[in-house]
Scaffold this active site. Structure first.
Site, short mmCIF file in Angstrom:
data_model
loop_
_atom_site.label_atom_id
_atom_site.label_comp_id
_atom_site.label_asym_id
_atom_site.label_seq_id
_atom_site.Cartn_x
_atom_site.Cartn_y
_atom_site.Cartn_z
N TYR A 1 0.82 -1.21 0.00
CA TYR A 1 0.00 0.00 0.00
C TYR A 1 0.86 1.27 0.00
O TYR A 1 0.38 2.35 -0.32
CB TYR A 1 -0.94 0.03 1.21
CG TYR A 1 -2.04 -1.02 1.16
CD1 TYR A 1 -2.26 -1.77 0.01
CD2 TYR A 1 -2.84 -1.27 2.25
CE1 TYR A 1 -3.25 -2.73 -0.04
CE2 TYR A 1 -3.84 -2.24 2.21
CZ TYR A 1 -4.04 -2.97 1.05
OH TYR A 1 -5.02 -3.92 1.01
N LYS B 1 3.47 -15.41 1.37
CA LYS B 1 3.48 -16.19 0.14
C LYS B 1 4.93 -16.38 -0.28
O LYS B 1 5.37 -15.87 -1.31
CB LYS B 1 2.67 -15.48 -0.95
CG LYS B 1 1.17 -15.47 -0.72
CD LYS B 1 0.51 -16.79 -1.07
CE LYS B 1 0.41 -16.99 -2.56
NZ LYS B 1 -0.13 -18.33 -2.89
N ASP C 1 -2.85 -17.93 1.33
CA ASP C 1 -4.07 -18.44 0.71
C ASP C 1 -4.60 -19.66 1.48
O ASP C 1 -5.81 -19.80 1.70
CB ASP C 1 -3.86 -18.77 -0.77
CG ASP C 1 -2.63 -19.63 -1.03
OD1 ASP C 1 -1.75 -19.71 -0.15
OD2 ASP C 1 -2.55 -20.24 -2.11
N ASP D 1 -5.27 -7.11 5.58
CA ASP D 1 -6.48 -6.38 5.23
C ASP D 1 -7.58 -7.38 4.86
O ASP D 1 -8.71 -7.32 5.34
CB ASP D 1 -6.14 -5.46 4.04
CG ASP D 1 -7.21 -4.43 3.79
OD1 ASP D 1 -8.20 -4.41 4.53
OD2 ASP D 1 -7.05 -3.65 2.83
N ASP E 1 -10.83 -9.02 7.38
CA ASP E 1 -12.24 -8.86 6.98
C ASP E 1 -12.95 -10.21 6.93
O ASP E 1 -14.12 -10.31 7.32
CB ASP E 1 -12.33 -8.18 5.61
CG ASP E 1 -12.46 -6.67 5.75
OD1 ASP E 1 -12.17 -6.16 6.86
OD2 ASP E 1 -12.84 -6.00 4.78
#
Ligand code: NAD
Length: 371
Positions: free
Chosen positions: A142, A193, A226, A250, A254
């Site tokens: 970000y 990852k 993942d 993020d 959620d």
């Protein structure tokens, strides 16, 4: 007793309404002689823009820097949609995060037994769930440079975001996760990852080295982000503390939030580095939800996310973890009694407004403390 410096920033919309309930609990704690507070209050978001033309003033920032804990309501609303980008309501929150270097975002996902049926998952998967996602908040994709869209000679465009992490950024967030695990169930799962990203490889190496250097009493697992997303909806109770980068955090936080039902139930904390002299961290506590313009001013907002944010402040900034547990228990028992704001209401439950819910939690808190 030294007074704890608090800064209250109610902000806009329901932020003002839910923070009013926290003020009542703070007054009670002080009146009981449990803690003493020096409370400051200021404007942030649209309210600050209307009064001063900025989303937060320098004076409010000074108060924030001096505070032991900031309790933040919410910012934003359609009436500020057209204001210039750098003074939009959210800019107030971003400035606080940036200037206080609040790099660690803690989002607990707790499923109160009384609300287990409101989850998207089966009751047995979520009943009693209590996990925390520790998300790196000030680095990663970000913020990495270059970050741009350029025109290509063939008329197409090319967009670039840069995922970048340095050792110190990973080390300090890993430490927060290990220290948090020590006061919980002593387990950390780190997600990245590493199979396809260099930053994931470094993340994995630094978390492993930090663990070896001082936290071997904590059980550490690594999981690809993942796979962790899949496990989070398959068997969420296997986790205790999950630590991950800004982007994955993020998304995963959620997902975790929906395991527990409504936005109106979710607290969060954003922490900075520990001051070596005082051992204190800069800290901001806020509900995950926004200013909810659709219900603002009607006394309908659920104050539990804000009250649970106060419980986090008691635990992480004000040195009162037992008191925080009592407050969390008060919330749980009020829900077990069948009280519900509109967002979590189901057939057969008693519908209440913001101040009734806040009052019921306060009353239960008082009863539990005097028992
Ligand atoms: P929101 O979280 O404000 O509301 C989403 C939905 O959830 C709405 O239907 C709302 O009524 C409901 N809801 C949220 N909190 C609730 C509560 N405590 N009790 C009962 N119901 C609740 O998100 P949004 O509608 O996307 O955004 C509204 C404004 O808030 C926007 O201006 C947005 O930019 C801002 N926002 C601010 C923050 C923040 O201050 N940290 C976070 C998210 C959104």
């Amino acid at each position: 007793m030294a007074a704890h410096k608090l800064l209250l920033l109610p902000g806009d919309g329901i932020g003002v309404e839910v923070l009013a309930e926290v003020r009542r609990i703070l007054a009670f704690i002080e009146q009981k002689g449990i803690l003493s507070f020096e409370i400051e209050e200021d404007l942030v978001g649209g309210a600050a823009y209307d009064a001063h033309g900025v989303a937060i003033t320098d004076a409010a920032m000074q108060k924030a820097k001096a505070a032991d804990a900031i309790l933040f309501g919410a910012v934003g609303g359609p009436q500020w949609d057209g204001v210039p980008y750098d003074v939009r309501p959210e800019a107030g929150l971003l400035r606080l995060r940036k200037e206080l270097e609040l790099f660690a975002n803690l989002r607990p996902a707790i499923c109160y037994p009384a609300l287990a049926d409101a989850s998207a998952l089966k009751r047995e998967l979520v009943d009693g769930l209590d996990i925390v996602i520790v998300r790196e908040l000030t680095g990663g994709v970000y913020f990495g440079e270059p970050k741009e869209i350029t025109d290509l000679p063939n008329g197409q465009k090319r967009a670039v975001d840069t995922q970048v992490y340095e050792t110190y950024e990973i080390e300090r967030i890993a430490k927060v996760a290990f220290e948090l695990a020590r006061v919980r169930s002593n387990r950390v799962t780190s997600a990245e990852k590493r199979n396809v990203m260099k930053s994931g490889l470094l993340w994995n190496q630094v978390v492993t080295a930090t663990h070896k250097a001082g936290y071997e009493d904590v059980k550490l697992d690594h999981m690809l982000a993942d796979a962790l997303g899949m496990q989070l909806v398959r068997a969420p109770k296997q986790f205790d503390v999950i630590v991950t980068d800004n982007l994955f955090g993020d998304i995963l936080s959620d997902v975790a939030s929906m395991l527990t039902g409504s936005l109106g139930m979710l607290p969060s904390a954003s922490l900075g580095a520990e001051d070596p002299a005082t051992g204190k961290r800069k800290a901001l506590y806020e509900p995950v939800h926004g200013s909810a313009p659709d219900i603002a001013g009607k006394g309908l907002a659920n104050p539990i996310a804000m009250i649970a944010s106060l419980a986090m402040a008691l635990k992480y900034s004000l040195g009162k973890p037992e008191l925080a547990n009592v407050l969390d228990r008060a919330i749980s028992e009020v829900l077990a009694d069948g009280l519900r704001t509109g967002d979590i209401w189901t057939e057969g439950m008693t519908k209440v407004g913001t101040s009734e819910m806040g009052g019921a939690v306060l009353k239960k808190f008082e009863t539990l403390l005097s028992a």
